[in-house]
Write a protein that holds these residues in place. Structure first.
Motif, PDB file in Angstrom:
ATOM      1  N   ARG A 117       0.861  -1.132   0.004  1.00 23.44           N
ATOM      2  CA  ARG A 117       0.094  -0.017  -0.061  1.00 23.44           C
ATOM      3  C   ARG A 117       1.011   1.368   0.002  1.00 23.44           C
ATOM      4  N   VAL A 118       0.438   2.362  -0.279  1.00 23.91           N
ATOM      5  CA  VAL A 118       1.148   3.440  -0.439  1.00 23.91           C
ATOM      6  C   VAL A 118       0.357   4.747   0.036  1.00 23.91           C
ATOM      7  N   GLN A 119       1.048   5.566   0.617  1.00 25.88           N
ATOM      8  CA  GLN A 119       0.264   6.884   1.181  1.00 25.88           C
ATOM      9  C   GLN A 119       0.974   8.015   0.869  1.00 25.88           C
ATOM     10  N   ILE A 120       0.639   9.041   0.127  1.00 30.14           N
ATOM     11  CA  ILE A 120       1.297  10.315  -0.279  1.00 30.14           C
ATOM     12  C   ILE A 120       1.141  11.345   0.758  1.00 30.14           C
ATOM     13  N   TRP A 121       2.333  11.813   1.256  1.00 26.01           N
ATOM     14  CA  TRP A 121       2.300  12.982   2.249  1.00 26.01           C
ATOM     15  C   TRP A 121       2.480  14.160   1.352  1.00 26.01           C
ATOM     16  N   GLU A 122       1.789  15.445   1.722  1.00 21.91           N
ATOM     17  CA  GLU A 122       1.891  16.554   1.170  1.00 21.91           C
ATOM     18  C   GLU A 122       1.740  17.721   2.193  1.00 21.91           C
ATOM     19  N   ASN A 123       2.663  18.343   2.444  1.00 27.86           N
ATOM     20  CA  ASN A 123       2.776  19.753   3.138  1.00 27.86           C
ATOM     21  C   ASN A 123       2.567  19.047   4.645  1.00 27.86           C
ATOM     22  N   GLY A 124       3.122  18.031   5.231  1.00 27.16           N
ATOM     23  CA  GLY A 124       3.049  17.431   6.569  1.00 27.16           C
ATOM     24  C   GLY A 124       1.592  16.732   6.815  1.00 27.16           C
ATOM     25  N   GLN A 125       0.940  16.591   5.815  1.00 27.37           N
ATOM     26  CA  GLN A 125      -0.509  15.838   5.764  1.00 27.37           C
ATOM     27  C   GLN A 125      -0.522  14.490   5.059  1.00 27.37           C
ATOM     28  N   ALA A 126      -1.071  13.474   5.891  1.00 27.38           N
ATOM     29  CA  ALA A 126      -0.869  12.393   5.016  1.00 27.38           C
ATOM     30  C   ALA A 126      -2.280  12.178   4.187  1.00 27.38           C
TER      31      ALA A 126
END
Length: 72
Positions: free
Chosen positions: A43-52
């Motif tokens: 599974r993959v989870q992309i983080w942007e600006n410190g948010q999951a």
């Protein structure tokens, strides 16, 4: 002679075959427990600006057979 098997399979394939043979040699309760430990999912989870971001499965975990003979 040790390099002969490398012509046909990689180290990962060899360990996969050996672990499957070992699991099939175990008793029913031990075999089921070993198959549950062997399940793999990605599974993959992309983080942007410190948010999951949203958690997405790339490959679902395979279903475990509860009983019955394994492949021959």
């Amino acid at each position: 002679m040790s390099s002969t098997w490398r012509e046909f399979m990689s180290w990962n394939k060899y360990t996969q075959v050996a672990s499957r043979a070992l699991r099939q040699a175990l008793g029913e309760s031990e075999r089921v427990a070993a198959e549950k430990r062997a399940q793999v999912g990605a599974r993959v989870q992309i983080w942007e600006n410190g948010q999951a971001g949203e958690l997405n499965f790339i490959a679902e975990q395979p279903k475990v057979r509860e009983s019955g003979p394994g492949p021959v």
